[in-house]
Design a protein around this motif. Structure first.
Motif, mmCIF file in Angstrom:
data_model
loop_
_atom_site.group_PDB
_atom_site.id
_atom_site.type_symbol
_atom_site.label_atom_id
_atom_site.label_comp_id
_atom_site.label_asym_id
_atom_site.label_seq_id
_atom_site.Cartn_x
_atom_site.Cartn_y
_atom_site.Cartn_z
ATOM 1 N N PHE A 98 27.256 -2.518 23.498
ATOM 2 C CA PHE A 98 28.280 -3.547 23.663
ATOM 3 C C PHE A 98 29.646 -2.883 23.713
ATOM 4 C CE2 PHE A 98 27.710 -3.109 19.100
ATOM 5 C CZ PHE A 98 29.002 -3.128 18.602
ATOM 6 N N ILE A 99 30.581 -3.591 24.334
ATOM 7 C CA ILE A 99 31.937 -3.075 24.543
ATOM 8 C C ILE A 99 32.930 -3.988 23.835
ATOM 9 C CG2 ILE A 99 33.737 -2.586 26.256
ATOM 10 C CD1 ILE A 99 31.508 -2.015 28.272
ATOM 11 N N LYS A 100 33.851 -3.383 23.092
ATOM 12 C CA LYS A 100 34.941 -4.119 22.466
ATOM 13 C C LYS A 100 36.237 -3.796 23.206
ATOM 14 C CE LYS A 100 33.357 -4.673 17.664
ATOM 15 N NZ LYS A 100 33.677 -4.361 16.247
ATOM 16 N N ARG A 101 36.978 -4.849 23.533
ATOM 17 C CA ARG A 101 38.256 -4.664 24.236
ATOM 18 C C ARG A 101 39.415 -4.863 23.269
ATOM 19 N NH1 ARG A 101 39.417 -8.553 29.241
ATOM 20 N NH2 ARG A 101 38.915 -10.088 27.618
ATOM 21 N N ASP A 102 40.300 -3.882 23.233
ATOM 22 C CA ASP A 102 41.516 -3.958 22.429
ATOM 23 C C ASP A 102 42.670 -4.238 23.387
ATOM 24 O OD1 ASP A 102 43.723 -3.647 20.845
ATOM 25 O OD2 ASP A 102 43.182 -1.676 20.065
ATOM 26 N N SER A 121 45.166 -1.617 25.240
ATOM 27 C CA SER A 121 44.470 -1.369 26.509
ATOM 28 C C SER A 121 43.364 -0.330 26.335
ATOM 29 C CB SER A 121 45.466 -0.899 27.590
ATOM 30 O OG SER A 121 46.419 -1.892 27.852
ATOM 31 N N VAL A 122 42.596 -0.491 25.266
ATOM 32 C CA VAL A 122 41.512 0.444 24.948
ATOM 33 C C VAL A 122 40.185 -0.309 24.943
ATOM 34 C CG1 VAL A 122 40.542 1.956 23.169
ATOM 35 C CG2 VAL A 122 42.994 1.998 23.630
ATOM 36 N N TYR A 123 39.153 0.350 25.458
ATOM 37 C CA TYR A 123 37.813 -0.225 25.529
ATOM 38 C C TYR A 123 36.853 0.762 24.864
ATOM 39 C CZ TYR A 123 40.274 -2.825 29.161
ATOM 40 O OH TYR A 123 41.188 -3.577 29.843
ATOM 41 N N ARG A 124 36.055 0.261 23.921
ATOM 42 C CA ARG A 124 35.152 1.136 23.165
ATOM 43 C C ARG A 124 33.717 0.684 23.349
ATOM 44 N NH1 ARG A 124 39.716 0.666 19.632
ATOM 45 N NH2 ARG A 124 40.765 2.692 19.411
ATOM 46 N N LEU A 125 32.861 1.645 23.656
ATOM 47 C CA LEU A 125 31.442 1.391 23.857
ATOM 48 C C LEU A 125 30.684 1.761 22.592
ATOM 49 C CD1 LEU A 125 29.026 0.740 25.797
ATOM 50 C CD2 LEU A 125 29.008 3.185 26.358
ATOM 51 N N TYR A 126 29.881 0.818 22.075
ATOM 52 C CA TYR A 126 29.109 1.032 20.865
ATOM 53 C C TYR A 126 27.619 0.882 21.157
ATOM 54 C CZ TYR A 126 33.531 0.416 18.318
ATOM 55 O OH TYR A 126 34.810 0.544 17.859
ATOM 56 N N PHE A 127 26.822 1.564 20.357
ATOM 57 C CA PHE A 127 25.375 1.444 20.464
ATOM 58 C C PHE A 127 24.904 0.261 19.635
ATOM 59 C CE2 PHE A 127 21.136 2.418 18.747
ATOM 60 C CZ PHE A 127 20.426 2.524 19.935
ATOM 61 N N ASN A 172 42.148 1.764 43.462
ATOM 62 C CA ASN A 172 43.230 1.723 44.441
ATOM 63 C C ASN A 172 44.205 0.612 44.048
ATOM 64 O OD1 ASN A 172 41.824 -0.583 45.042
ATOM 65 N ND2 ASN A 172 41.446 -0.087 47.187
ATOM 66 N N PHE A 173 45.200 0.374 44.876
ATOM 67 C CA PHE A 173 46.269 -0.568 44.527
ATOM 68 C C PHE A 173 45.755 -1.997 44.394
ATOM 69 C CE2 PHE A 173 49.653 -3.520 45.894
ATOM 70 C CZ PHE A 173 50.563 -3.296 44.880
ATOM 71 N N LEU A 174 44.831 -2.410 45.278
ATOM 72 C CA LEU A 174 44.321 -3.777 45.275
ATOM 73 C C LEU A 174 43.182 -4.000 44.285
ATOM 74 C CD1 LEU A 174 44.283 -4.566 49.109
ATOM 75 C CD2 LEU A 174 45.964 -5.315 47.405
ATOM 76 N N GLY A 175 42.663 -2.921 43.703
ATOM 77 C CA GLY A 175 41.544 -3.065 42.792
ATOM 78 C C GLY A 175 40.242 -3.367 43.503
ATOM 79 N N THR A 176 40.138 -2.960 44.762
ATOM 80 C CA THR A 176 38.918 -3.202 45.536
ATOM 81 C C THR A 176 38.025 -1.973 45.631
ATOM 82 O OG1 THR A 176 40.096 -2.639 47.581
ATOM 83 C CG2 THR A 176 40.052 -4.963 46.936
ATOM 84 N N LYS A 177 38.544 -0.809 45.299
ATOM 85 C CA LYS A 177 37.756 0.411 45.384
ATOM 86 C C LYS A 177 38.051 1.297 44.184
ATOM 87 C CE LYS A 177 36.341 4.066 48.586
ATOM 88 N NZ LYS A 177 36.528 4.660 49.929
ATOM 89 N N PHE A 196 37.008 -4.807 34.454
ATOM 90 C CA PHE A 196 38.163 -5.223 33.657
ATOM 91 C C PHE A 196 39.478 -5.130 34.422
ATOM 92 C CE2 PHE A 196 35.202 -4.009 30.193
ATOM 93 C CZ PHE A 196 35.267 -5.186 29.444
ATOM 94 N N ASP A 197 39.505 -4.390 35.513
ATOM 95 C CA ASP A 197 40.757 -4.187 36.226
ATOM 96 C C ASP A 197 41.132 -5.452 37.023
ATOM 97 O OD1 ASP A 197 42.988 -2.696 36.901
ATOM 98 O OD2 ASP A 197 42.098 -1.993 38.764
ATOM 99 N N THR A 198 42.410 -5.639 37.220
ATOM 100 C CA THR A 198 42.906 -6.785 37.995
ATOM 101 C C THR A 198 42.539 -6.627 39.456
ATOM 102 O OG1 THR A 198 44.754 -6.985 36.434
ATOM 103 C CG2 THR A 198 44.940 -8.152 38.541
ATOM 104 N N LYS A 199 42.023 -7.722 40.048
ATOM 105 C CA LYS A 199 41.584 -7.688 41.453
ATOM 106 C C LYS A 199 42.180 -8.869 42.195
ATOM 107 C CE LYS A 199 37.300 -5.494 40.054
ATOM 108 N NZ LYS A 199 37.807 -5.386 38.654
ATOM 109 N N PRO A 200 43.470 -8.790 42.575
ATOM 110 C CA PRO A 200 44.108 -9.940 43.235
ATOM 111 C C PRO A 200 43.506 -10.291 44.584
ATOM 112 C CG PRO A 200 45.506 -7.981 43.350
ATOM 113 C CD PRO A 200 44.379 -7.646 42.427
ATOM 114 N N ALA A 201 42.835 -9.343 45.235
ATOM 115 C CA ALA A 201 42.279 -9.599 46.562
ATOM 116 C C ALA A 201 40.814 -9.960 46.534
ATOM 117 C CB ALA A 201 42.487 -8.387 47.466
#
Length: 413
Positions: free
Chosen positions: A129-133, A137-143, A193-198, A406-411
């Motif tokens: 599971f992942i916890k978002r701070d 802006s930190v993301y931690r992966l736990y077993f 990339n800038f648009l969050g598509t790649k 988690f990244d912003t994807k306006p397009a």
């Protein structure tokens, strides 16, 4: 002496963990983190001599039996940390422990940090599971399946989101609070990339021990005097993630594809295998570099898919493995798109997805293999998400793919 007595005495020798990591200057730092972190199996070019204690003189047959019994009895964390204590006793204990402990693909367990770069089990997935701070802006992966009440969950990886003018970086680390690319805790990064598509996933090491980069094909990320000699100096592009444009939101949920440059399509065919690194590489030899060294904070040349990963796949004349998100179905009564997460996802979110292999009928891959969910990710609470992955993905690759959600994807939405 009983097995429990031996394990108890090994636990009392936790201060020796710093020696086995062979980083004498960081011994105190790691002795305080053995319960919540996996100690990276990093080898220095000039190893610090390890003091051989009374346990070093055990007969090899007895030692083999002891460690094998510890491995079989301690199947989950935090009890499995006893294997780290065994590996910290001396060189002979370390080598036998590494010989007994199998890869996640073989045993379905995570033990040493290199396990996070190795493919997961073929049958049942590894549940995390992942916890978002949000504040940092930190993301931690736990077993584990879900967060525990005492908050002593096993930390596997962490990532910090760094926004730039034309892109976004997620710097991935083996520890919770060190996100420097000059650190030996650096595991890799995800860049958009800038648009969050790649997005492109970059690993700090080659995808397998057999893959050796030729001189002149890469450059340093830092000047030679700026980093420790044991720090990896390259970024290897191991995957590319693409999201389809959906500006007017007329195409339903997000659609994504992930091209795994380091994993051949044959890995999911009968008898196939995925690249499996056995250890963290030593620092590259100074003599393997030619020409002037780049001296800039972000002047690194990343090895693209046309480099080491593609050449490794070409050597076997195989296509790359491509993953696609499983298409959801429209639920008439609920008036929403639905996927069967088998109870692992409980909150509706645009970020939820399941990835399966994108194959052509000519590949002759069984239908059951095509429908097998290789990675699933979804929300279960405020800032808490589940991540279940299996072969041929590693925990590092799966975590990086999930970070792209988690990244912003306006397009795209």
């Amino acid at each position: 002496m009983s097995l429990k007595s031996i394990v108890r005495e090994l636990r009392e020798m936790k201060d020796g963990v710093g020696n086995i990591s062979r980083r004498g200057t960081e011994r105190k730092h790691w002795s305080n983190r053995t319960r919540s972190h996996i100690v990276p199996d990093v080898v220095l070019s000039d190893p610090i001599p390890i003091e051989q204690g009374q346990w070093a003189n055990l007969p090899p047959e007895l030692l083999l039996d002891i460690i094998r019994r510890v491995e079989e009895s301690e199947a989950s964390w935090p009890a499995r940390s006893a294997l780290l204590f065994c590996a910290s006793v001396c060189n002979s204990w370390r080598e036998i422990t590494k010989e007994i402990v199998k890869t996640p693909e073989e045993c379905g367990r995570l033990t040493f940090p290199i396990s996070l770069k190795q493919p997961g089990p073929r049958e049942s997935p590894i549940q995390c599971f992942i916890k978002r701070d949000r504040a940092n802006s930190v993301y931690r992966l736990y077993f584990g399946m879900t967060p525990s009440e005492d908050e002593r969950d096993k930390l596997l990886l962490s990532a910090k989101k760094i926004r730039r003018a034309t892109s976004t970086d997620f710097v991935i680390s083996f520890v919770a609070d060190d996100f420097s690319r000059a650190s030996n805790m650096y595991a890799g990064k995800l860049r958009s990339n800038f648009l969050g598509t790649k997005f492109s996933i970059h690993d700090s090491q080659p995808p397998s021990d057999a893959a050796i980069q030729q001189p002149g094909r890469f450059s340093r990320r830092f000047h030679a005097k700026q980093v420790s000699p044991r720090v990896s100096v390259c970024n290897y592009r191991v995957a590319t993630i693409s999201y389809e444009l959906n500006v007017l939101r007329t195409r339903g949920p997000r659609r994504m594809h992930s091209a795994m440059h380091s994993i051949p399509l044959s890995s999911i065919q009968e008898g196939g295998s995925a690249p499996t690194p056995k250890s963290f590489p030593q620092s590259f030899d100074e003599k393997s570099f030619s020409g002037p060294l780049a001296i800039a904070k972000e002047s690194a040349m990343d090895i693209s898919s046309s480099g080491i990963s593609r050449s490794a796949v070409k050597a076997t004349s195989q296509e790359l493995l491509v993953l696609k998100n499983k298409a959801p179905r429209w639920h008439e009564q609920l008036q929403c798109w639905c996927l069967n997460f088998k109870g692992r996802v409980t909150v509706a979110s645009v970020k939820n997805f399941q990835l399966v292999a994108a194959v052509d009928p000519s590949h002759n891959i069984p239908v059951a293999e095509q429908e097998k969910v290789i990675l699933q990710f979804g929300k279960i609470g405020k800032d808490i998400f589940t991540m279940d992955y299996r072969y041929p993905l590693s925990a590092f690759q799966a975590f990086a793919i999930c970070l792209s959600s988690f990244d912003t994807k306006p397009a795209c939405e």
